[in-house]
Motif scaffolding. Structure first.
Motif, mmCIF file in Angstrom:
data_model
loop_
_atom_site.group_PDB
_atom_site.id
_atom_site.type_symbol
_atom_site.label_atom_id
_atom_site.label_comp_id
_atom_site.label_asym_id
_atom_site.label_seq_id
_atom_site.Cartn_x
_atom_site.Cartn_y
_atom_site.Cartn_z
ATOM 1 N N ARG A 116 14.860 83.755 63.389
ATOM 2 C CA ARG A 116 15.994 83.069 63.849
ATOM 3 C C ARG A 116 17.236 83.495 63.144
ATOM 4 N N TYR A 117 17.076 84.910 62.858
ATOM 5 C CA TYR A 117 18.092 85.836 62.250
ATOM 6 C C TYR A 117 19.293 85.891 63.288
ATOM 7 N N ASP A 118 19.037 86.025 64.583
ATOM 8 C CA ASP A 118 20.122 86.124 65.626
ATOM 9 C C ASP A 118 19.782 85.010 66.505
ATOM 10 N N TYR A 119 20.816 84.737 67.458
ATOM 11 C CA TYR A 119 20.951 83.628 68.385
ATOM 12 C C TYR A 119 20.287 84.211 69.684
ATOM 13 N N PRO A 120 19.548 83.505 70.789
ATOM 14 C CA PRO A 120 19.169 83.968 71.964
ATOM 15 C C PRO A 120 20.333 84.137 72.796
ATOM 16 N N ASP A 121 20.256 84.956 73.668
ATOM 17 C CA ASP A 121 21.311 84.988 74.771
ATOM 18 C C ASP A 121 21.238 83.948 75.588
ATOM 19 N N PHE A 122 22.631 83.326 75.773
ATOM 20 C CA PHE A 122 22.652 82.028 76.549
ATOM 21 C C PHE A 122 23.031 82.487 78.021
ATOM 22 N N LEU A 123 22.316 81.882 78.995
ATOM 23 C CA LEU A 123 22.505 82.639 80.305
ATOM 24 C C LEU A 123 23.095 81.500 81.159
ATOM 25 N N GLY A 124 23.224 80.220 80.494
ATOM 26 C CA GLY A 124 23.803 79.271 81.432
ATOM 27 C C GLY A 124 23.081 77.889 81.014
ATOM 28 N N GLY A 125 23.895 76.831 81.806
ATOM 29 C CA GLY A 125 23.226 75.554 81.615
ATOM 30 C C GLY A 125 24.183 74.557 81.963
ATOM 31 N N SER A 126 23.654 73.223 81.667
ATOM 32 C CA SER A 126 24.370 72.092 81.982
ATOM 33 C C SER A 126 25.399 71.890 80.455
ATOM 34 N N LEU A 127 24.888 71.902 79.531
ATOM 35 C CA LEU A 127 25.648 71.874 78.365
ATOM 36 C C LEU A 127 25.756 72.943 77.372
ATOM 37 N N PRO A 128 26.650 73.424 76.835
ATOM 38 C CA PRO A 128 26.653 74.647 76.008
ATOM 39 C C PRO A 128 26.186 74.427 74.600
ATOM 40 N N PRO A 129 25.311 75.385 74.262
ATOM 41 C CA PRO A 129 24.704 75.191 72.951
ATOM 42 C C PRO A 129 25.753 75.226 71.900
ATOM 43 N N TRP A 130 25.359 74.522 70.726
ATOM 44 C CA TRP A 130 26.426 74.344 69.522
ATOM 45 C C TRP A 130 26.820 75.488 69.187
ATOM 46 N N TRP A 131 25.946 76.600 69.152
ATOM 47 C CA TRP A 131 26.529 77.797 68.670
ATOM 48 C C TRP A 131 27.696 78.618 69.360
ATOM 49 N N ILE A 132 27.748 78.506 70.755
ATOM 50 C CA ILE A 132 28.730 78.661 71.545
ATOM 51 C C ILE A 132 30.073 77.888 71.264
ATOM 52 N N THR A 133 29.805 76.527 71.583
ATOM 53 C CA THR A 133 31.134 75.536 71.184
ATOM 54 C C THR A 133 31.618 75.803 69.556
ATOM 55 N N LYS A 134 30.826 76.372 68.772
ATOM 56 C CA LYS A 134 31.681 76.700 67.654
ATOM 57 C C LYS A 134 32.054 78.222 67.471
ATOM 58 N N GLY A 135 31.797 78.757 68.474
ATOM 59 C CA GLY A 135 32.544 80.004 68.463
ATOM 60 C C GLY A 135 31.398 81.243 67.726
ATOM 61 N N LEU A 136 30.430 80.874 67.706
ATOM 62 C CA LEU A 136 29.353 81.997 66.885
ATOM 63 C C LEU A 136 28.711 82.726 67.736
ATOM 64 N N ALA A 137 29.008 82.624 69.132
ATOM 65 C CA ALA A 137 28.201 83.511 70.026
ATOM 66 C C ALA A 137 28.882 83.461 71.364
ATOM 67 N N LYS A 138 28.855 84.394 72.259
ATOM 68 C CA LYS A 138 29.261 84.292 73.464
ATOM 69 C C LYS A 138 28.233 84.579 74.729
ATOM 70 N N PRO A 139 28.197 83.913 75.857
ATOM 71 C CA PRO A 139 27.287 84.058 76.724
ATOM 72 C C PRO A 139 27.179 85.590 77.077
ATOM 73 N N LYS A 140 26.052 86.104 77.339
ATOM 74 C CA LYS A 140 25.852 87.585 77.617
ATOM 75 C C LYS A 140 25.233 87.640 79.117
ATOM 76 N N PRO A 141 25.750 88.843 79.716
ATOM 77 C CA PRO A 141 25.289 88.676 81.152
ATOM 78 C C PRO A 141 23.747 89.183 81.105
ATOM 79 N N ILE A 142 23.224 88.814 82.127
ATOM 80 C CA ILE A 142 21.665 89.088 82.440
ATOM 81 C C ILE A 142 21.718 90.432 82.814
ATOM 82 N N GLN A 143 20.662 91.269 82.174
ATOM 83 C CA GLN A 143 20.398 92.828 82.215
ATOM 84 C C GLN A 143 18.912 92.830 82.397
ATOM 85 N N ARG A 144 18.688 93.076 83.696
ATOM 86 C CA ARG A 144 17.203 93.358 84.255
ATOM 87 C C ARG A 144 16.935 94.781 83.656
#
Length: 180
Positions: A150-178
């Motif tokens: 848990r040294y870094d956060y997983p990439d948030f791809l979407g969902g109904s509720l933003p995870p706390w680390w995005i709402t606190k400005g600690l990370a930004k959603p990343k686009p999906i890269q296949r």
């Protein structure tokens, strides 16, 4: 062999968590009964899922131990036993697969069945829990190291509720890269 499991043993915290769970680099099991059951229910298996489950099926990684200094968030219990209600799982997996444009297969439960860890047909690892979708790693090894340390956060791809680390400005959603 599609997956290099060697890096798992190189990290002292990952190695300790895996040893506590009973896993070692030479472990091999036959997950065909679980795979056959899930395929019969409508899931599409892929070679990554087979290889991961041959090495990890039945392994449960503890939520608390070992303690990891510098971890940014709490660890989920991971159980490589994808045994949820197949009808509910199939709908969830199909929805997640459609949203990321990949065929995915369940490989583990997280948070005592509240979450699901999935592997794509390109080897990327995803999790879906509490109405959110994350990409945990481009490879199984990268994802499992991230989930345990848990040294870094997983990439948030979407969902109904933003995870706390995005709402606190600690990370930004990343686009999906296949992977190609």
């Amino acid at each position: 062999m599609l997956i290099d499991f060697g890096p798992l043993w190189a990290n002292e915290y990952v190695r300790a968590a895996l040893q506590m769970s009973g896993w070692d680099p030479d472990r091999r099991v036959d997950p065909s009964a679980t795979i056959d059951r899930l395929v019969a229910e409508g899931f599409t298996c892929n070679p990554y899922a087979v290889e991961i489950l041959q090495r990890f099926h039945g392994i449960k990684i503890d939520r608390e131990e070992p303690k990891v200094p510098g971890a940014k968030y709490g660890r989920s219990r991971i159980a490589f036993l994808p045994y949820g209600d197949p009808i509910d799982l199939l709908e969830l997996v199909n929805n997640v697969g459609e949203s990321i444009g990949a065929s995915i297969f369940p490989i583990a439960d997280a948070d005592d069945g509240l979450g699901l860890i999935l592997v794509g047909d390109d080897g990327q690892i995803y999790d879906s829990r509490q109405g959110q979708l994350h990409r945990d790693g481009a490879t199984f090894t990268e994802a499992l190291i991230r989930m345990i340390t848990r040294y870094d956060y997983p990439d948030f791809l979407g969902g109904s509720l933003p995870p706390w680390w995005i709402t606190k400005g600690l990370a930004k959603p990343k686009p999906i890269q296949r992977k190609e």
